[in-house]
Design an enzyme around this catalytic site. Structure first.
Site, PDB file in Angstrom:
ATOM      1  CG  ASP A 102       1.218  -1.452  -3.474  1.00 24.43           C
ATOM      2  OD1 ASP A 102       2.095  -2.216  -3.024  1.00 24.43           O
ATOM      3  OD2 ASP A 102       0.256  -1.044  -2.803  1.00 24.43           O
TER       4      ASP A 102
ATOM      5  CG  HIS B 236      -2.060  -1.060   0.966  1.00 25.99           C
ATOM      6  ND1 HIS B 236      -3.029  -0.992  -0.006  1.00 25.99           N
ATOM      7  CD2 HIS B 236      -2.253  -2.233   1.618  1.00 25.99           C
ATOM      8  CE1 HIS B 236      -3.781  -2.079   0.066  1.00 25.99           C
ATOM      9  NE2 HIS B 236      -3.330  -2.843   1.025  1.00 25.99           N
TER      10      HIS B 236
END
Length: 193
Positions: A167, A162
């Site tokens: 990511d 996150h």
């Protein structure tokens, strides 16, 4: 003049709510598929006072710090545009996200709202990881979750943190593996989803 190759730009955002405008994109990460040396990351100053505490908590970012220290949305999106436009020397940038609906909504809205145009194009269109996988394998929507794709490709060592930069890099690795899988399918028609 030779046609430049497509550069799939894996994009990930963290936001403090479900839609742009009332809520803010608080970080943006991008990574070029197959080119781990080509990445971009920025945090952004929130654009409104509203936020969803659970959504903010996912990113682990400190809202007060962002309000004090992060670049404005205009500064951050200008930097993102310069980075994307810099890729044009070596290829044609193509937006990629998973899900494209969420990340694309924020990215396109921010480009249009703060700069008046998107370096990805006027529609902000791009590729969605799950839709691409469904088209490649013929699987159903329920079998196109990222965890299922990772498992079917036999990928290990990937972590979803996150953090938008991390990511985006993870998404780039997954899509690179998908493209290699597609090439294998094209050379060996007996392979199936």
């Amino acid at each position: 003049m030779a046609k430049l190759p497509e550069l799939y730009v894996a994009v990930d955002v963290e936001a403090d709510g479900p839609i742009p405008g009332p809520y803010s994109m608080i970080s943006l990460g991008m990574a070029v598929v197959g080119r781990p040396d080509l990445t971009f990351y920025t945090e952004l100053r929130p654009i409104s006072d509203d936020f969803v505490p659970k959504a903010l908590a996912v990113s682990g970012l400190d809202r007060e710090r962002l309000l004090r220290e992060a670049p404005t949305a205009e500064q951050a999106m200008s930097a993102a545009t310069r980075w994307i436009d810099g890729l044009r020397r070596i290829g044609r940038p193509v937006f990629l996200a998973g899900p494209a609906v969420f990340d694309g909504m924020f990215v396109h809205w921010y480009f249009m709202r703060f700069l008046g145009k998107s370096p990805f194009n006027i529609s902000g269109a791009g590729l969605d990881l799950r839709s691409y996988w469904m088209g490649l394998t013929g699987c159903e929507w329920g079998d196109s979750r990222k965890t299922m794709i990772i498992k079917q490709l036999g990928l290990t060592g990937l972590t979803h943190t996150h953090h938008a930069g991390d990511d985006a890099a993870e998404l780039a690795q997954i899509f690179e593996a998908i493209l290699k899988s597609r090439q294998s399918r094209e050379t060996d028609p007996t392979q199936s989803g």
